[in-house]
Design an enzyme around this catalytic site. Structure first.
Site, PDB file in Angstrom:
ATOM      1  N   CYS A 146       0.764  -1.258   0.116  1.00  0.00           N
ATOM      2  CA  CYS A 146       0.066  -0.033  -0.047  1.00  0.00           C
ATOM      3  C   CYS A 146       1.012   1.317  -0.092  1.00  0.00           C
ATOM      4  O   CYS A 146       1.426   1.618  -1.133  1.00  0.00           O
ATOM      5  CB  CYS A 146      -0.765  -0.118   1.001  1.00  0.00           C
ATOM      6  N   HIS A 148      -3.546  -4.938   1.744  1.00  0.00           N
ATOM      7  CA  HIS A 148      -2.915  -5.098   3.171  1.00  0.00           C
ATOM      8  C   HIS A 148      -2.961  -6.435   3.465  1.00  0.00           C
ATOM      9  O   HIS A 148      -3.851  -7.025   4.170  1.00  0.00           O
ATOM     10  CB  HIS A 148      -3.533  -4.357   4.252  1.00  0.00           C
ATOM     11  N   GLU A 190      -1.074  -8.167   5.257  1.00  0.00           N
ATOM     12  CA  GLU A 190      -0.836  -8.540   6.895  1.00  0.00           C
ATOM     13  C   GLU A 190      -2.086  -8.286   7.708  1.00  0.00           C
ATOM     14  O   GLU A 190      -2.343  -8.692   8.712  1.00  0.00           O
ATOM     15  CB  GLU A 190       0.259  -7.464   7.308  1.00  0.00           C
TER      16      GLU A 190
HETATM   17  N1  GLN Z   1      -3.606   6.487   0.939  1.00  0.00           N
HETATM   18  C1  GLN Z   1      -2.240   6.276   1.461  1.00  0.00           C
HETATM   19  C2  GLN Z   1      -0.942   6.792   0.755  1.00  0.00           C
HETATM   20  O1  GLN Z   1      -1.294   7.713  -0.128  1.00  0.00           O
HETATM   21  C3  GLN Z   1      -2.021   4.688   1.523  1.00  0.00           C
HETATM   22  C4  GLN Z   1      -2.981   4.012   2.120  1.00  0.00           C
HETATM   23  C5  GLN Z   1      -2.476   2.660   2.780  1.00  0.00           C
HETATM   24  O2  GLN Z   1      -1.274   2.514   3.108  1.00  0.00           O
HETATM   25  N2  GLN Z   1      -3.354   2.013   3.339  1.00  0.00           N
HETATM   26  O3  GLN Z   1       0.025   6.979   1.232  1.00  0.00           O
END
Ligand code: GLN
Length: 202
Positions: free
Chosen positions: A79, A173, A175
């Site tokens: 992410c 995610h 995890e």
């Molecule tokens: N929206 C976040 C970003 O731009 C990422 C979100 C996340 O890691 N769950 O960094």
């Protein structure tokens, strides 16, 4: 013994440690450059990539992480971590990126927090069973360059998991599920990279 570092500046680093320990490896929280010594791979967790970026600058981690990525250190960005490892973002925010992977990502590509969702992803490298992706203000991969292998897409075709040599990224995610297959894939990748590095030194 394999030791995996987890960048522990902000975000979901504790959960990654739990999954990795369940797979029988040691983990180490990384906040300072000297803590990187001796690790076999690094996880960059989800969270807020702008915050992780600011803290990487404050803790003098940007250059050392760029160098390690270039030297072949296996890294797994989830992410926000995927954003940190990317070459660029579509929106060109003012945030430090490690430019470790030949991908351009679209931050918050699925919308805001209310647009968080889960989806079953077909991921052939993990076997026949779909992987449950949990997407939280997730990015997606807008474009890929040379050397990047696509490992997973959401049903509408957006790329959400990819690999390039020693780099693995996903927009969701892993995890937060109880399915350790993507972490296991990363460990196998990390072990393969280590053998390659040792062979090239021999
Ligand atoms: N929206 C976040 C970003 O731009 C990422 C979100 C996340 O890691 N769950 O960094």
């Amino acid at each position: 013994m394999t030791t995996i570092g987890i960048l522990a500046l902000q975000g979901a680093f504790v959960e990654h440690a739990g999954v990795l320990r369940g797979l029988g490896v040691e983990t180490r929280e990384i906040r300072l450059p000297e803590q990187l010594d001796g690790i076999d791979g690094l996880v960059i967790p989800g969270g807020e990539s702008t915050t992780i970026g600011k803290l990487m600058v404050s803790f003098n981690l940007v250059e050392v992480l760029r160098d390690l990525a270039r030297a072949g250190m296996p890294m797994f960005g989830t992410c926000a971590g995927m954003i940190v490892l990317a070459k660029d973002t579509v929106q060109r925010y003012d945030q430090p990126l490690l430019n470790a992977m030949n991908i351009v990502v679209h931050r918050n590509g699925f919308g805001r927090q209310v647009d968080s969702f889960e989806a079953d992803l077909a991921m052939p490298v993990l076997g026949d069973k779909p992987f449950r992706g949990i997407f939280i203000r997730a990015p997606y991969i807008e474009s890929i360059g040379e050397g990047v292998e696509i490992l997973g897409k959401v049903p509408d075709g957006k790329v959400v998991c990819a690999r390039q040599e020693n780099m693995l990224v996903c927009a969701f995610h892993p995890e937060l599920t109880d399915d350790p297959r993507l972490h296991r894939y990363f460990l196998e990748m990390a072990r393969g990279c280590r053998q390659l590095v040792q062979a090239s030194r021999a």
